[in-house]
Design an enzyme around this catalytic site. Sequence first.
Site, PDB file in Angstrom:
ATOM      1  CG  ASP A 224      -2.057   0.969   1.135  1.00  0.00           C
ATOM      2  OD1 ASP A 224      -1.899   2.010   0.483  1.00  0.00           O
ATOM      3  OD2 ASP A 224      -3.123   0.691   1.700  1.00  0.00           O
ATOM      4  CG  ASP A 225      -0.070   4.698   0.071  1.00  0.00           C
ATOM      5  OD1 ASP A 225      -0.882   4.395  -0.825  1.00  0.00           O
ATOM      6  OD2 ASP A 225      -0.383   5.400   1.059  1.00  0.00           O
TER       7      ASP A 225
ATOM      8  CB  CYS B  33      -6.788   3.018  -1.166  1.00  0.00           C
ATOM      9  SG  CYS B  33      -5.299   3.603  -0.319  1.00  0.00           S
TER      10      CYS B  33
ATOM     11  NE  ARG C 215      -6.314  -0.917  -1.658  1.00  0.00           N
ATOM     12  CZ  ARG C 215      -5.409  -1.603  -0.941  1.00  0.00           C
ATOM     13  NH1 ARG C 215      -5.653  -2.852  -0.597  1.00  0.00           N
ATOM     14  NH2 ARG C 215      -4.287  -1.033  -0.559  1.00  0.00           N
TER      15      ARG C 215
ATOM     16  CE  LYS D 152      -6.379   0.511   2.280  1.00  0.00           C
ATOM     17  NZ  LYS D 152      -5.467   1.641   2.044  1.00  0.00           N
TER      18      LYS D 152
ATOM     19  CG  HIS E 195     -10.078   1.334   1.387  1.00  0.00           C
ATOM     20  ND1 HIS E 195      -9.006   2.197   1.399  1.00  0.00           N
ATOM     21  CD2 HIS E 195     -11.162   2.076   1.725  1.00  0.00           C
ATOM     22  CE1 HIS E 195      -9.412   3.405   1.734  1.00  0.00           C
ATOM     23  NE2 HIS E 195     -10.725   3.350   1.946  1.00  0.00           N
TER      24      HIS E 195
ATOM     25  CB  SER F 191      -6.970   3.589   4.985  1.00  0.00           C
ATOM     26  OG  SER F 191      -6.893   3.436   3.596  1.00  0.00           O
TER      27      SER F 191
ATOM     28  CG  HIS G 192      -2.055   3.808   4.016  1.00  0.00           C
ATOM     29  ND1 HIS G 192      -2.468   4.575   5.093  1.00  0.00           N
ATOM     30  CD2 HIS G 192      -2.802   4.205   2.956  1.00  0.00           C
ATOM     31  CE1 HIS G 192      -3.429   5.399   4.684  1.00  0.00           C
ATOM     32  NE2 HIS G 192      -3.641   5.198   3.389  1.00  0.00           N
TER      33      HIS G 192
ATOM     34  CG  ASP H 120      -2.424   0.825  -2.963  1.00  0.00           C
ATOM     35  OD1 ASP H 120      -1.257   1.264  -2.851  1.00  0.00           O
ATOM     36  OD2 ASP H 120      -3.349   1.207  -2.220  1.00  0.00           O
ATOM     37  CG  ASN H 121      -1.999   4.325  -4.383  1.00  0.00           C
ATOM     38  OD1 ASN H 121      -3.087   3.931  -3.976  1.00  0.00           O
ATOM     39  ND2 ASN H 121      -1.071   4.794  -3.573  1.00  0.00           N
TER      40      ASN H 121
ATOM     41  CE  LYS I  64      -3.042   7.514  -1.055  1.00  0.00           C
ATOM     42  NZ  LYS I  64      -3.062   6.620   0.109  1.00  0.00           N
TER      43      LYS I  64
END
Length: 418
Positions: free
Chosen positions: A53-54, A94, A98, A147, A149, A172, A237, A289-290, A310
Amino acid sequence: MPRRPAALLVVFIASWFCTLGCSHAHAAADEKKSPMAASSPATRPNVVIVLTDDEGYGDRAGFYSPTGLPSPNYDRFIAEGIRFSDFYVGASVCSPSRAALLTGCYPQRVGLPVVLEADPGMGISDREQTLPQLLKTQGYATACVGKWHLGDRPEFLPTRKGFDEYFGLPYSNDMRPEHPTKKNFFPDLPLMEGDKILSFNPDLSGLTRQYTERAVSFIERNKSHPFFLYLAHTMPHVPLAVSERFAGKSGRGLYGDVLMELDWSMGEVMAALKRSGVDDHTLVIWMSDNGPWLAYGNHAGSAGPLRDGKTTTFDGGFRVPCVMRWPGVIPGNRVCREMATAMDLLPTLTKLCAAPMPRNNIDGKDIWPLMIGQFGARSPHPAFFYYNAWCLEAVRSGRWKLVLPHDQYGVMEPGNDG
């Protein structure tokens, strides 16, 4: 030459509307022309998707940047697989990212273009078919660990969207009462198993270890039949947290410690596949994810050579690290420089696993020729569209990128220490 951008825009928009109107007859025709049937393995693989994540494009030395964190398990994984240098997610935040991964669609197509907060009253519609739902038709055991989300009401939870098992956070880890800029705005953060709440506001420092243990257990319990594991880490994250075992060990601050523990987690997953005798029969995909959340300064990653991160529609937000590994099938130590997307995983994997394609139109394409390093393979995408919520802000086609006028979020002075 000055007219080229306008001409490109017309072509891109026409291509997009053509995609929206395409029928499954066209999809069937594309399938007949695909080299998948000739080059795919005879048996259906297990599939593991590891989503961080991130995490930034330039965070790990083995993927892009020699100044990134040395990560022995990820480095081995990268050396044994194919690295995608131009891999895009469906959004730079996020929830929509996803949604694109699990439905094979631009998030705008499925009505999830923005980040969902706690109890948003929305999620993936029952009219959409997710990747795990499609794989289950072929007898796959499925698990979501980490996660989610994509909606936290019962009807939107992973167990209603194709996953047999779920353990993790429904959104998150910063969406909790002590949020620094939204004090007491969010309810208590639940840790869930299935559709039941185990506890509230869990100790974040134990999450990576708990997720890893659950993932390993799922692999070991399902080694005798096909399985799909979606391991969606909460980290890195913000707020960052790491177990005592890795605290202060990376020499790169808390962010480096978190990456170090994620590297340990990858090693545990790979060891479980080997120990269970399914390593050579398992496709493992690692991606973020990004891009990195640059506003958090030393608690954020690096986009390497890419602009911004992001929340933006520059490549630092949309282009992410991605590596795919399958011993004996995907050649090792390769780099694919063709454009591919997270939306492509659904059509590629369903075809590979002999599962049906979704009833609805999707935007992903078959990228199997790219994954196996087939000579002369090219991106199946004439264009890729960068959306911010409902607004189209950029388009890429080949080596050209058209950036449309838009309000730009930028980080003037990043924060520190979260």
